[in-house]
Design a protein around this motif. Sequence first.
Motif, PDB file in Angstrom:
ATOM      1  N   LEU A  93       4.537  -5.799   4.908  1.00 52.18           N
ATOM      2  CA  LEU A  93       4.112  -4.760   3.965  1.00 52.18           C
ATOM      3  C   LEU A  93       5.315  -4.174   3.227  1.00 52.18           C
ATOM      4  CD1 LEU A  93       1.496  -2.944   6.229  1.00 52.18           C
ATOM      5  CD2 LEU A  93       1.122  -4.783   4.599  1.00 52.18           C
ATOM      6  N   SER A  94       5.149  -3.986   1.918  1.00 47.23           N
ATOM      7  CA  SER A  94       6.241  -3.436   1.100  1.00 47.23           C
ATOM      8  C   SER A  94       5.841  -2.064   0.558  1.00 47.23           C
ATOM      9  CB  SER A  94       6.542  -4.393  -0.063  1.00 47.23           C
ATOM     10  OG  SER A  94       5.392  -4.556  -0.875  1.00 47.23           O
ATOM     11  N   LEU A  95       5.088  -1.324   1.360  1.00 49.88           N
ATOM     12  CA  LEU A  95       4.562  -0.039   0.905  1.00 49.88           C
ATOM     13  C   LEU A  95       5.485   1.107   1.314  1.00 49.88           C
ATOM     14  CD1 LEU A  95       0.864  -0.611   2.049  1.00 49.88           C
ATOM     15  CD2 LEU A  95       1.797  -0.976  -0.231  1.00 49.88           C
ATOM     16  N   CYS A  96       5.403   2.210   0.564  1.00 51.09           N
ATOM     17  CA  CYS A  96       6.125   3.436   0.922  1.00 51.09           C
ATOM     18  C   CYS A  96       5.146   4.362   1.644  1.00 51.09           C
ATOM     19  CB  CYS A  96       6.671   4.123  -0.328  1.00 51.09           C
ATOM     20  SG  CYS A  96       7.887   3.139  -1.203  1.00 51.09           S
ATOM     21  N   ASN A  97       5.390   4.598   2.922  1.00 53.00           N
ATOM     22  CA  ASN A  97       4.447   5.363   3.738  1.00 53.00           C
ATOM     23  C   ASN A  97       4.287   6.810   3.298  1.00 53.00           C
ATOM     24  OD1 ASN A  97       4.014   3.101   5.232  1.00 53.00           O
ATOM     25  ND2 ASN A  97       5.193   3.745   7.014  1.00 53.00           N
ATOM     26  N   ASN A  98       5.321   7.370   2.619  1.00 51.49           N
ATOM     27  CA  ASN A  98       5.246   8.780   2.227  1.00 51.49           C
ATOM     28  C   ASN A  98       4.582   8.984   0.858  1.00 51.49           C
ATOM     29  OD1 ASN A  98       7.436   7.491   1.033  1.00 51.49           O
ATOM     30  ND2 ASN A  98       8.554   9.410   0.730  1.00 51.49           N
ATOM     31  N   LEU A  99       4.172   7.890   0.213  1.00 53.74           N
ATOM     32  CA  LEU A  99       3.465   7.983  -1.070  1.00 53.74           C
ATOM     33  C   LEU A  99       1.975   7.730  -0.855  1.00 53.74           C
ATOM     34  CD1 LEU A  99       5.873   6.032  -3.472  1.00 53.74           C
ATOM     35  CD2 LEU A  99       5.761   8.495  -3.065  1.00 53.74           C
ATOM     36  N   THR A 100       1.158   8.148  -1.834  1.00 51.97           N
ATOM     37  CA  THR A 100      -0.283   7.924  -1.733  1.00 51.97           C
ATOM     38  C   THR A 100      -0.617   6.460  -2.023  1.00 51.97           C
ATOM     39  OG1 THR A 100      -0.729   8.373  -4.060  1.00 51.97           O
ATOM     40  CG2 THR A 100      -0.736  10.279  -2.560  1.00 51.97           C
ATOM     41  N   VAL A 101      -1.863   6.116  -1.730  1.00 50.87           N
ATOM     42  CA  VAL A 101      -2.356   4.766  -2.027  1.00 50.87           C
ATOM     43  C   VAL A 101      -2.196   4.481  -3.526  1.00 50.87           C
ATOM     44  CG1 VAL A 101      -4.443   3.335  -2.119  1.00 50.87           C
ATOM     45  CG2 VAL A 101      -3.952   4.707  -0.079  1.00 50.87           C
ATOM     46  N   ALA A 102      -2.610   5.443  -4.368  1.00 49.49           N
ATOM     47  CA  ALA A 102      -2.536   5.269  -5.829  1.00 49.49           C
ATOM     48  C   ALA A 102      -1.096   5.050  -6.283  1.00 49.49           C
ATOM     49  CB  ALA A 102      -3.138   6.476  -6.530  1.00 49.49           C
ATOM     50  N   ASP A 119      -0.750  12.262 -13.269  1.00 43.92           N
ATOM     51  CA  ASP A 119      -1.387  12.088 -11.950  1.00 43.92           C
ATOM     52  C   ASP A 119      -2.881  11.805 -12.067  1.00 43.92           C
ATOM     53  OD1 ASP A 119       0.905  12.375 -10.433  1.00 43.92           O
ATOM     54  OD2 ASP A 119       0.783  14.556 -10.434  1.00 43.92           O
ATOM     55  N   LYS A 120      -3.533  12.489 -13.003  1.00 40.33           N
ATOM     56  CA  LYS A 120      -4.980  12.317 -13.156  1.00 40.33           C
ATOM     57  C   LYS A 120      -5.299  10.873 -13.571  1.00 40.33           C
ATOM     58  CE  LYS A 120      -8.918  14.764 -15.149  1.00 40.33           C
ATOM     59  NZ  LYS A 120      -9.347  15.781 -16.117  1.00 40.33           N
ATOM     60  N   ALA A 121      -4.548  10.367 -14.537  1.00 41.53           N
ATOM     61  CA  ALA A 121      -4.749   8.988 -15.006  1.00 41.53           C
ATOM     62  C   ALA A 121      -4.368   7.982 -13.922  1.00 41.53           C
ATOM     63  CB  ALA A 121      -3.922   8.737 -16.264  1.00 41.53           C
ATOM     64  N   LEU A 122      -3.308   8.320 -13.153  1.00 44.73           N
ATOM     65  CA  LEU A 122      -2.859   7.458 -12.051  1.00 44.73           C
ATOM     66  C   LEU A 122      -3.980   7.266 -11.030  1.00 44.73           C
ATOM     67  CD1 LEU A 122      -0.223   6.167 -10.566  1.00 44.73           C
ATOM     68  CD2 LEU A 122      -0.264   8.276  -9.263  1.00 44.73           C
ATOM     69  N   VAL A 123      -4.572   8.388 -10.617  1.00 43.00           N
ATOM     70  CA  VAL A 123      -5.650   8.331  -9.618  1.00 43.00           C
ATOM     71  C   VAL A 123      -6.857   7.580 -10.184  1.00 43.00           C
ATOM     72  CG1 VAL A 123      -7.341   9.733  -8.357  1.00 43.00           C
ATOM     73  CG2 VAL A 123      -4.913  10.378  -8.345  1.00 43.00           C
ATOM     74  N   ALA A 124      -7.193   7.860 -11.451  1.00 45.01           N
ATOM     75  CA  ALA A 124      -8.358   7.208 -12.074  1.00 45.01           C
ATOM     76  C   ALA A 124      -8.163   5.692 -12.146  1.00 45.01           C
ATOM     77  CB  ALA A 124      -8.586   7.791 -13.469  1.00 45.01           C
ATOM     78  N   ILE A 137     -11.264   2.442   0.484  1.00 42.53           N
ATOM     79  CA  ILE A 137     -10.010   3.189   0.674  1.00 42.53           C
ATOM     80  C   ILE A 137      -9.968   4.390  -0.271  1.00 42.53           C
ATOM     81  CG2 ILE A 137      -7.494   3.062   0.317  1.00 42.53           C
ATOM     82  CD1 ILE A 137      -7.627   0.174   1.223  1.00 42.53           C
ATOM     83  N   ASP A 138      -9.482   5.533   0.246  1.00 40.25           N
ATOM     84  CA  ASP A 138      -9.276   6.739  -0.553  1.00 40.25           C
ATOM     85  C   ASP A 138      -7.891   6.661  -1.188  1.00 40.25           C
ATOM     86  OD1 ASP A 138      -8.851   9.243  -1.614  1.00 40.25           O
ATOM     87  OD2 ASP A 138      -9.152  10.341   0.252  1.00 40.25           O
ATOM     88  N   LEU A 153      -4.928  -3.873   3.138  1.00 42.95           N
ATOM     89  CA  LEU A 153      -5.828  -3.861   1.984  1.00 42.95           C
ATOM     90  C   LEU A 153      -5.154  -3.211   0.767  1.00 42.95           C
ATOM     91  CD1 LEU A 153      -9.257  -2.926   3.640  1.00 42.95           C
ATOM     92  CD2 LEU A 153      -8.527  -5.165   2.814  1.00 42.95           C
ATOM     93  N   VAL A 154      -4.340  -2.179   1.014  1.00 43.03           N
ATOM     94  CA  VAL A 154      -3.601  -1.540  -0.088  1.00 43.03           C
ATOM     95  C   VAL A 154      -2.586  -2.524  -0.666  1.00 43.03           C
ATOM     96  CG1 VAL A 154      -1.994   0.321  -0.711  1.00 43.03           C
ATOM     97  CG2 VAL A 154      -3.900   0.787   0.843  1.00 43.03           C
ATOM     98  N   GLU A 155      -1.921  -3.274   0.214  1.00 46.01           N
ATOM     99  CA  GLU A 155      -0.952  -4.284  -0.237  1.00 46.01           C
ATOM    100  C   GLU A 155      -1.651  -5.314  -1.126  1.00 46.01           C
ATOM    101  OE1 GLU A 155       2.810  -5.657  -0.551  1.00 46.01           O
ATOM    102  OE2 GLU A 155       2.460  -4.243   1.065  1.00 46.01           O
ATOM    103  N   ILE A 156      -2.863  -5.705  -0.732  1.00 47.53           N
ATOM    104  CA  ILE A 156      -3.643  -6.669  -1.513  1.00 47.53           C
ATOM    105  C   ILE A 156      -4.014  -6.074  -2.866  1.00 47.53           C
ATOM    106  CG2 ILE A 156      -5.899  -7.846  -1.593  1.00 47.53           C
ATOM    107  CD1 ILE A 156      -5.529  -8.136   1.549  1.00 47.53           C
ATOM    108  N   ALA A 157      -4.468  -4.815  -2.862  1.00 49.20           N
ATOM    109  CA  ALA A 157      -4.832  -4.149  -4.122  1.00 49.20           C
ATOM    110  C   ALA A 157      -3.631  -4.055  -5.052  1.00 49.20           C
ATOM    111  CB  ALA A 157      -5.374  -2.749  -3.833  1.00 49.20           C
TER     112      ALA A 157
END
Length: 503
Positions: A93-102, A119-124, A137-138, A153-157
């Motif tokens: 996994l190459s994810l940053c654990n302290n950041l959100t899924v988005a 942020d609003k556009a990022l989440v959308a 996933i949230d 699943l986040v890595e896949i997304a």
Amino acid sequence: MHGSTTDTVLKISNVTKSFGQVAALKSMSLEVRRGRVHTLLGENGAGKSTLMKILAGVHGATSGEITLDDQPYRPANPQQASALGLAIVFQELSLCNNLTVAENILATREPRKFGFINDKALVARAKAIVAELGLPIDVTEKVGNLSIAQRQLVEIAKGLSHDAKVVILDEPTSSLSDSEAEILFDIIGRLKNRGVAVIYISHRMEEIMRLSDDITVIRDGEYVSTHDRNDVTIEALIALMVGRRMEEIYPPPMHDRPTQDAPVLAVEHLTRDGDFADISFEVGTGEILGFFGLVGSGRSEVMNALFGMKNADGTVRLDGKDVRFRSPAEAIARGIGFVTENRKEEGLVLGHSVGWNISMAALPDFTGPFGFTRAGAERKASAAEVGRLAIKTHSLDTPAGSLSGGNQQKIVLAKWLLTRPKVLILDEPTRGVDVGAKFEIYKIIRQLAAEGTAILLISSELPEVLGMSDRVIVMHEGVIGATLAGTDLTPETIMAHATGFQS
């Protein structure tokens, strides 16, 4: 090799890659066609990861040619590879654990307004990607709060959020439950329908036979052969992959298990609110006690409690004496070892050497009277484990993170074997490990049992539990559904209890 140039999207011709004196790829050729799943099959260390890193722009090829859509393809970095139409989902996994899924999914491509991240556009946008893929996933949740399976699943997304001509999936189901894997298989079907080529890397043979259109076998850094899925058997593929026929994936026991009066470990009414309730079992000298359950059944939580990582009520006896471990250090001191499911974050320190990783849990055994480490004895013991487990490493000083997944898992095993445990907990010991390395790990487990170690084997792979265990405890929603042995040990019976549909 089959396929005309018209439907070939990616062509690899005589590609080699050397790291100093070591040739990771000797001669690799491959043609990947549009709208097809092309599986790459080979043992750990065969060169799969090196090839994928060349395609992803992480490494440059030493020699050879690659074309994408008939154009020369030599990305200088992953960003360039992505821009040219290649997306990759790495097993690690190459994810940053302290950041959100988005924030993880759209890293480096965040929508901006007046120069600032919107942020609003990022989440959308992230919500739209996740919804299109059908992932439960949230996107506002921090990645560090997610389970290993959810992170996968986040890595896949993240990988599929690029508009790609070729998608590489490296062991994408290694930590997914069956239902999560089905979501991924559905996504792969949709990618194929859009004409996207999928390069798939997996060690799960049933999965490979289900998903693949084309299968290429590589061995020792070289191309072996390519087959249409319908023209080849699992047995033939394994023989090609390991260069030998494997009559038995699961080696037979090396001993008749001794009859015994007293168990090594006895657990009575172990309970932790919200995780598991009323867990009771015993395991004897040289016994392999399997634990099977679907994701969320509470198996790993029970093991964490036994190892002093979580508090729980109930009674635990080791060699007939009541024990209560308040920390893993106390459990280790009393003879409990734990090969964790998450070797990257909990089992290894990747930047440290192979030798240091092997000896770190047993360091008190190599400490002299004045607190100094007896370095010679420590290295000798580590070297003995490298030999015993056939760990492929250039030296004890090689960083553990540079070894293949199977060899990393052997290092984790070696670390605990050096502590000479009375009880060894193995949580998914062959996760992400190829068939050849699995066989070697199974032989090590059999050898340990023959030497008298009591083993708790937790696995999501039903054939593994059936093939290796003397008895099997089946868990369902935090409780024990059944303890099975002998003629009751069938796939149907185990699954009936695991799903709550008792037979």
